[in-house]
Motif scaffolding. Sequence first.
Motif, PDB file in Angstrom:
ATOM      1  N   VAL A  92     107.285  99.440  28.872  1.00 15.49           N
ATOM      2  CA  VAL A  92     108.013 100.587  29.400  1.00 15.49           C
ATOM      3  C   VAL A  92     109.048 100.137  30.424  1.00 15.49           C
ATOM      4  CG1 VAL A  92     107.810 102.624  30.885  1.00 15.49           C
ATOM      5  CG2 VAL A  92     106.190 102.277  29.019  1.00 15.49           C
ATOM      6  N   MET A  93     110.279 100.575  30.215  1.00 12.77           N
ATOM      7  CA  MET A  93     111.315 100.350  31.217  1.00 12.77           C
ATOM      8  C   MET A  93     111.581 101.658  31.934  1.00 12.77           C
ATOM      9  SD  MET A  93     114.113  97.718  29.735  1.00 12.77           S
ATOM     10  CE  MET A  93     114.859  97.902  31.353  1.00 12.77           C
ATOM     11  N   LEU A  94     111.549 101.611  33.246  1.00 11.07           N
ATOM     12  CA  LEU A  94     111.635 102.823  34.058  1.00 11.07           C
ATOM     13  C   LEU A  94     112.987 102.967  34.735  1.00 11.07           C
ATOM     14  CD1 LEU A  94     110.094 105.198  35.357  1.00 11.07           C
ATOM     15  CD2 LEU A  94     109.460 103.630  37.197  1.00 11.07           C
ATOM     16  N   ARG A  95     113.469 104.164  34.805  1.00 11.89           N
ATOM     17  CA  ARG A  95     114.724 104.428  35.513  1.00 11.89           C
ATOM     18  C   ARG A  95     114.622 105.773  36.234  1.00 11.89           C
ATOM     19  NH1 ARG A  95     119.326 104.560  37.372  1.00 11.89           N
ATOM     20  NH2 ARG A  95     118.007 104.024  39.098  1.00 11.89           N
ATOM     21  N   LEU A 110     121.789 100.440  30.640  1.00 11.49           N
ATOM     22  CA  LEU A 110     120.729  99.494  30.997  1.00 11.49           C
ATOM     23  C   LEU A 110     119.624  99.516  29.954  1.00 11.49           C
ATOM     24  CD1 LEU A 110     119.272  97.617  33.059  1.00 11.49           C
ATOM     25  CD2 LEU A 110     118.313  99.676  34.082  1.00 11.49           C
ATOM     26  N   LEU A 111     119.198 100.716  29.593  1.00 16.05           N
ATOM     27  CA  LEU A 111     118.090 100.833  28.648  1.00 16.05           C
ATOM     28  C   LEU A 111     118.523 100.435  27.239  1.00 16.05           C
ATOM     29  CD1 LEU A 111     116.545 104.194  29.937  1.00 16.05           C
ATOM     30  CD2 LEU A 111     115.753 101.867  30.393  1.00 16.05           C
ATOM     31  N   ASN A 114     118.904  96.843  26.536  1.00 13.43           N
ATOM     32  CA  ASN A 114     117.655  96.154  26.281  1.00 13.43           C
ATOM     33  C   ASN A 114     117.020  96.625  24.975  1.00 13.43           C
ATOM     34  OD1 ASN A 114     116.796  94.183  28.508  1.00 13.43           O
ATOM     35  ND2 ASN A 114     117.684  95.918  29.632  1.00 13.43           N
TER      36      ASN A 114
ATOM     37  N   LEU B  61     115.844  91.460  34.497  1.00 17.62           N
ATOM     38  CA  LEU B  61     114.694  92.360  34.423  1.00 17.62           C
ATOM     39  C   LEU B  61     113.635  91.854  35.402  1.00 17.62           C
ATOM     40  CD1 LEU B  61     115.317  94.342  32.171  1.00 17.62           C
ATOM     41  CD2 LEU B  61     114.041  92.890  30.599  1.00 17.62           C
ATOM     42  N   TYR B  86     117.957  98.639  40.444  1.00 16.46           N
ATOM     43  CA  TYR B  86     119.038  99.236  39.670  1.00 16.46           C
ATOM     44  C   TYR B  86     120.387  99.013  40.343  1.00 16.46           C
ATOM     45  CZ  TYR B  86     122.149 103.092  38.420  1.00 16.46           C
ATOM     46  OH  TYR B  86     123.225 103.842  38.078  1.00 16.46           O
ATOM     47  N   TYR B  90     119.539  95.266  38.037  1.00 14.24           N
ATOM     48  CA  TYR B  90     118.287  94.864  37.391  1.00 14.24           C
ATOM     49  C   TYR B  90     117.531  96.055  36.823  1.00 14.24           C
ATOM     50  CZ  TYR B  90     118.312  90.035  38.998  1.00 14.24           C
ATOM     51  OH  TYR B  90     118.609  88.717  39.180  1.00 14.24           O
ATOM     52  N   GLY B  91     116.832  95.811  35.745  1.00 14.21           N
ATOM     53  CA  GLY B  91     115.933  96.805  35.191  1.00 14.21           C
ATOM     54  C   GLY B  91     114.497  96.484  35.593  1.00 14.21           C
ATOM     55  N   VAL B  92     113.642  97.493  35.500  1.00 20.17           N
ATOM     56  CA  VAL B  92     112.246  97.329  35.903  1.00 20.17           C
ATOM     57  C   VAL B  92     111.318  97.614  34.729  1.00 20.17           C
ATOM     58  CG1 VAL B  92     110.390  98.350  37.281  1.00 20.17           C
ATOM     59  CG2 VAL B  92     112.584  97.829  38.345  1.00 20.17           C
TER      60      VAL B  92
END
Lengths: 334, 334
Positions: A92-95, A110-111, A114, B61, B86, B90-92
Amino acid sequence: MVTIKDVARLANVSAATVSHVINKTRKVNPETIARVEAAISSLGYRLNSQARSLKTGSSLLIGVITFATYDPFFSEVLAGIERTAYAAGYGVMLRHAEFNLQAQIDSINLLMGNNIDGLIVNSTTITPEFYELIKQIDRPCLFLEFYDPALPVDSLESNNFAAAYQSTLHLLKQGHRRIGCIGGCAYEQVSVSQRRKGYEKALRDAGIYPRDDYFVMTKYQTAEGYAAFTGLRALPEPPTAVITYSDLLALGALRAAADLGLNVPADVSIIGFDDIELASYTVPRLSTVAQDKKLMGEMAFKQIQRRIARPDLAPEHIVLPTRLVLRESSGPAK
Amino acid sequence: MVTIKDVARLANVSAATVSHVINKTRKVNPETIARVEAAISSLGYRLNSQARSLKTGSSLLIGVITFATYDPFFSEVLAGIERTAYAAGYGVMLRHAEFNLQAQIDSINLLMGNNIDGLIVNSTTITPEFYELIKQIDRPCLFLEFYDPALPVDSLESNNFAAAYQSTLHLLKQGHRRIGCIGGCAYEQVSVSQRRKGYEKALRDAGIYPRDDYFVMTKYQTAEGYAAFTGLRALPEPPTAVITYSDLLALGALRAAADLGLNVPADVSIIGFDDIELASYTVPRLSTVAQDKKLMGEMAFKQIQRRIARPDLAPEHIVLPTRLVLRESSGPAK
DNA sequence: CTGAAAGCGCTTACAG
DNA sequence: CTGAAAGCGCTTACAG
């Protein structure tokens, strides 16, 4: 970094065979499998998901965008999403999206950069621009607590209308005639807006005309719940009962009632929404509408997963039941 | 999918030039830049981060692993991490880790398979096996609220010892002699364990010998706060004041006090930890130790970012100050 | 049952 | 100021 080639060399096979052993995509001689597996563990090999994603087009990643800043409701939903995704092999990528267009574009970039396989959006406010962004991404998308038939995406929401109808009806049955509502969000498509409709329908069905001054619009801040309740009670004919759009708002109202010297529920009834854990520990304990947050997260992911498998099917609109939990903060009218 | 080649073709340049325009990695003729940018926007081109990561070795990431299931403290820290990440491009990737070894291995594999540039771990329990996994990953790693000099990673924690010392001292100054503590986690390396030391030191400095029956171990469930407080008050010599390891535990205690017919703070004082938003809205309002959660998240990411830039420097151990916030739930001893 | 080779979408030395 | 080409670590038709 240990690659599939290193494993292949040590196991004395081709990279193709290693790949097939890892993914079980074709029949391989048991002895070969054993050699490959031994090589994998002795080298500490780890599959590079990004390389795989580049080749296959599937990242096994889903994106989650929330516009709601931190709140206990979404936190639990998120935990449910993440756990279910993980169990299915997905990351899971969170924003936490902001409310300006550039941030929304960046978030999508960003999402999508990826290569997410799907997107879950939780929003109490969705701008037309964000709408357009969503239409452009060519991935399964699910909206939480937002429903617009014009948007060809899946949606999942609680039965907001019925929930508000039910809690209002309960208060009416308890003899209340002046019932206020501390709510939020006016956009038709945002699911919570249906709560106002349920609330007003219940009143009308009881022969009561909904008063505009009994409905207070907030942005879900606890402080606003406090202020709204104080304001409602300052009216010439103050409500004797109040429903709210969240437990946090209800806790603000509870505190305001205490500061006004009011006894809850003897003087005034308060009913929350969400059933966060703390609702059982307030003084008095909070009556509220329970939503199954973990289940909501779980279902959100599973729907995305179904959609990934069958992108051709028509969008679905899923409605989850709620449950009125009566504790101590509501009671009969005086 | 629109690729860099499509852009190159339309702009009548090479893929290399498109890449350089995007990344500003070399001087390009202004007219060429304009053509490339026009092509990018007309095609709706989006950079594929995974392909870039494969080539450069940097994914932009970071991974976040939390062992704490949902709690309001970590939710806010996470929001701080994500927003700061962000802003830095960077993504999380999020993982709610489970307490079994296989899940921990899977979690590390999931994150490392996506080539994370850094890892932030928030844990109240870290097994030796997890320890080993961390040592093996060759990426900057930061532990939140966990500190072990033997682990060569960065760490960030609140000044737990001082915070507990301070709140206990405050109660002592208010005349309390019998002070209990509703805590959790016995592992030395878990930062919260320092709270017990601060609490006991304050008592000893006041000539009071800490009693084991005044310290209750929990797993941070609100229900345990309730039960612990009830148990403490059932002792032959019940404490007249209680500090806790979290506001949630304190709210459980507050509710228990109400059920025992105790007036807070007249009969008993209660002090929480965290300063969640609701602490200002309980009845009575909660005295607590404030931690700046957003800042903690922000600093956690920034430290990881520094470490990515300079992996050669020695690990750092950062301690954040806390602040005792006195509201209504604590007062002088009878 | 297994392997050689092409290619996913990028970046980056090398060359001009 | 710009381009041709190799290669990051995988998967997967094709061939045997």
